[in-house]
Design a protein around this motif. Structure first.
Motif, mmCIF file in Angstrom:
data_model
loop_
_atom_site.group_PDB
_atom_site.id
_atom_site.type_symbol
_atom_site.label_atom_id
_atom_site.label_comp_id
_atom_site.label_asym_id
_atom_site.label_seq_id
_atom_site.Cartn_x
_atom_site.Cartn_y
_atom_site.Cartn_z
ATOM 1 N N GLY A 384 56.790 64.923 9.527
ATOM 2 C CA GLY A 384 58.238 65.026 9.678
ATOM 3 C C GLY A 384 58.687 64.726 11.099
ATOM 4 O O GLY A 384 59.689 64.024 11.323
ATOM 5 N N LEU A 385 57.933 65.219 12.082
ATOM 6 C CA LEU A 385 58.263 64.930 13.477
ATOM 7 C C LEU A 385 58.070 63.450 13.801
ATOM 8 O O LEU A 385 58.868 62.853 14.548
ATOM 9 C CB LEU A 385 57.399 65.794 14.401
ATOM 10 N N PRO A 391 63.307 56.274 15.178
ATOM 11 C CA PRO A 391 64.488 55.641 15.805
ATOM 12 C C PRO A 391 64.343 55.426 17.306
ATOM 13 O O PRO A 391 65.055 54.573 17.868
ATOM 14 C CB PRO A 391 65.616 56.632 15.495
ATOM 15 N N PHE A 392 63.458 56.159 17.971
ATOM 16 C CA PHE A 392 63.285 55.998 19.415
ATOM 17 C C PHE A 392 62.260 54.918 19.759
ATOM 18 O O PHE A 392 62.084 54.592 20.931
ATOM 19 C CB PHE A 392 62.844 57.321 20.040
ATOM 20 N N ALA A 393 61.567 54.374 18.757
ATOM 21 C CA ALA A 393 60.551 53.342 19.000
ATOM 22 C C ALA A 393 61.218 51.974 18.970
ATOM 23 O O ALA A 393 61.743 51.552 17.939
ATOM 24 C CB ALA A 393 59.446 53.431 17.949
ATOM 25 N N VAL A 397 54.281 48.329 20.250
ATOM 26 C CA VAL A 397 53.222 49.295 20.544
ATOM 27 C C VAL A 397 53.589 50.677 20.016
ATOM 28 O O VAL A 397 52.785 51.344 19.349
ATOM 29 C CB VAL A 397 52.937 49.343 22.057
ATOM 30 N N THR A 398 54.808 51.110 20.288
ATOM 31 C CA THR A 398 55.219 52.436 19.817
ATOM 32 C C THR A 398 55.310 52.482 18.294
ATOM 33 O O THR A 398 54.937 53.483 17.667
ATOM 34 C CB THR A 398 56.571 52.810 20.436
ATOM 35 N N LEU A 399 55.809 51.405 17.700
ATOM 36 C CA LEU A 399 55.864 51.366 16.237
ATOM 37 C C LEU A 399 54.461 51.361 15.631
ATOM 38 O O LEU A 399 54.229 51.979 14.578
ATOM 39 C CB LEU A 399 56.633 50.128 15.772
ATOM 40 N N ALA A 464 68.712 57.115 8.554
ATOM 41 C CA ALA A 464 67.824 57.119 7.396
ATOM 42 C C ALA A 464 66.518 57.855 7.706
ATOM 43 O O ALA A 464 66.052 58.676 6.904
ATOM 44 C CB ALA A 464 67.529 55.688 6.970
ATOM 45 N N PHE A 465 65.923 57.585 8.880
ATOM 46 C CA PHE A 465 64.650 58.232 9.188
ATOM 47 C C PHE A 465 64.838 59.663 9.686
ATOM 48 O O PHE A 465 63.918 60.468 9.573
ATOM 49 C CB PHE A 465 63.874 57.391 10.198
#
Length: 510
Positions: A384-385, A391-393, A397-399, A464-465
């Protein structure tokens, strides 16, 4: 039918191999449908919510129809069901290449392919359980990784096929690959009960004993025979009266041997009809009693607070946790990630990490000092976290890191049967697991369209996320609060009713 003792090896490892490739071939494209999802958006120009229905149906229909799939495998066997389902999956994929609109894909890809995958999953699991007993966990773990490896390979394969042959050519080639399921199904040799069939006498004796039909046979057979005899006697009286009406014709009938033989045949026929009528009545009563017992057991399961919380958790988990495997490629495109930066498809990362998660979480569940219920809750909370962090990625690399985390935590499917067993007991596992899988399929079917509709309304995946992460967190916290020992202390502190005492007066003879 009673099967032979599980061999735990031998031809069973061939069953594991072909079951692995069966799940690899059937689930590869539906789980990697995110690559096709982008192409369908560009081809048909429909909204993201409507287009997401195709992939969600392909994953959810098989789970929703799990009771029907189990009935088919029990009735016809794993080999015929696998061969028939192979034609369904291959035909659905090839038919999807000729889809004129998105509604046609709902049927060809969503329903036909999805139902075929559900049948194949049930068939592979069933025949693997028949061949293995002591090594059943290892065998099931090996075949379950077939879908994850299929997701990893098909994500890159479908993208490559689209570049060379287009969307239609990709679906035709993938459908042709699915025809190899027929070869896998031909190797699924059934584990028969015995080499020689039962004798007629044994078969006749075992049937009534199994259904307890003939325990009160005599009385009911006499009643049925009397009813038939009255109607038959009335018919004979009318015939004889119309013929002559006198004693002379009646005596001739008694003297005719053919008439006597006909009367005996009629009596035998009446007895057989009476037996069959009684058998059908008792069988109907038996089926009705089984139905009542099933409904009673279902109500008893939902009275278990932990099971009710588990049902809510798995439903919310599939609503929020399934969309990333379908939409992550479109998320990268919406975040303005260039195609040159996509070293590996994000869906492939999810697939390979799901296989790793299934194995590692399954190993952790075998340790006695680890509570599998709390381990499952931990996977829900962390997932969940991670969903709320998408949305912050804004880079590949982060994705990719978040995709790996989500894929690893999705491997908690391997410990879900452990959690269900701990909650309801081994004797109610099949019943409870079927109910939970139905609601899991419902969540799979609803999750991606809901996320797509959020994008259509807001033109961004952020809301959405956030919604997906909230759903998974809510399910995890509900299950945690219900499973905590403090929730049951009020029941333990309640004073137990004093046992009833009975006084008996004892008399002795002097």
């Amino acid at each position: 039918m009673e099967f032979k003792k599980s061999p735990d090896g031998g031809w069973g490892w061939v069953i594991v191999l072909v079951s692995f490739f069966t799940q690899f071939l059937c689930y590869g494209s539906p789980l990697a449908v995110g690559v096709l999802y982008i192409e369908w958006l560009d081809t048909f120009g429909e909204g993201k919510g409507k287009t997401a229905w195709v992939g969600s149906l392909a994953s959810g229909v098989g789970l929703l129809a799990s009771p029907v799939c189990s009935l088919c495998v029990s009735s016809f066997g794993a080999r015929p069901v696998t061969i028939f389902s192979g034609f369904m999956v291959a035909g659905g994929l090839m038919l999807s290449s000729f889809a004129p609109n998105i509604y046609f894909l709902f049927f060809s890809y969503g329903i036909v392919v999805g139902l075929g995958c559900g049948l194949l999953y049930t068939a592979t699991v069933t025949i693997t359980c028949q061949y293995f007993d002591s090594h059943r966990g290892l065998a099931l773990g090996l075949i379950s990784t077939g879908s994850s490896v299929g997701l990893f390979i098909y994500a890159a394969l479908q993208r490559l096929l689209i570049e060379f042959y287009g969307l239609d050519g990709c679906l035709l080639i993938v459908g042709a690959l699915a025809l190899n399921i027929l070869a896998c199904g031909s190797l699924m040799r059934p584990l028969e009960s015995s080499d020689c069939p039962l004798s007629e006498k044994t078969a006749l004796e075992s049937g009534p004993a199994q259904y307890s039909i003939y325990s009160e046979k005599e009385k009911d057979l006499e009643e049925n025979t009397n009813i038939l005899g009255k109607s038959y006697g009335a018919e004979e009286t009318c015939k004889s009266t119309l013929a002559s009406g006198g004693r002379k014709q009646e005596s001739l009938l008694h003297k005719n041997p053919a008439t006597v033989a006909h009367a005996k045949e009629a009596e035998t026929y009446k007895k057989k009809v009476a037996e069959q009528t009684y058998f059908c009545k008792q069988l109907a009563k038996r089926k009705w009693q089984l139905y009542k017992d099933y409904c009673g057991e279902t109500v008893a399961l939902f009275k278990n607070k932990v099971f009710s919380a588990l049902f809510i958790a798995i439903f919310l988990f599939d609503i929020g946790g399934f969309p990333p495997s379908l939409l992550m490629e479109d998320v990268a495109r919406s975040s303005n990630v260039k195609e040159e930066e996509l070293i590996m498809p994000l869906i492939s990362i999810i697939g390979i990490m799901t296989a790793v998660g299934k194995l590692l979480l399954g190993i952790l569940a075998d340790f006695k000092w680890i509570n599998t219920l709390y381990l499952y809750v931990a996977t829900l909370v962390i997932m969940g976290l991670a969903l709320c962090a998408i949305p912050f990625a804004k880079s590949y690399v982060t994705l990719a890191i978040l995709s790996g985390i989500l894929g690893f935590l999705t491997g908690n499917w391997s410990i879900f049967p452990y959690v269900t067993t701990k909650t309801v007991g081994i004797e109610k596992l099949a019943h409870a697991y079927g109910i939970l899988m139905f609601f899991a399929g419902l969540g799979n079917s609803l999750g991606p369209p809901i996320v797509g509709w959020f994008y259509d309304w807001t033109q961004t995946y952020d809301t959405a996320f956030y919604f997906s992460g909230f759903c998974v967190l809510l399910g995890g916290f509900i299950l945690l609060l219900t499973a905590l020992p403090s929730c049951n202390t009020c029941n333990k502190l309640l004073p137990k009713p004093a046992p009833s005492t009975f006084l008996y007066k004892v008399t002795s003879n002097v």
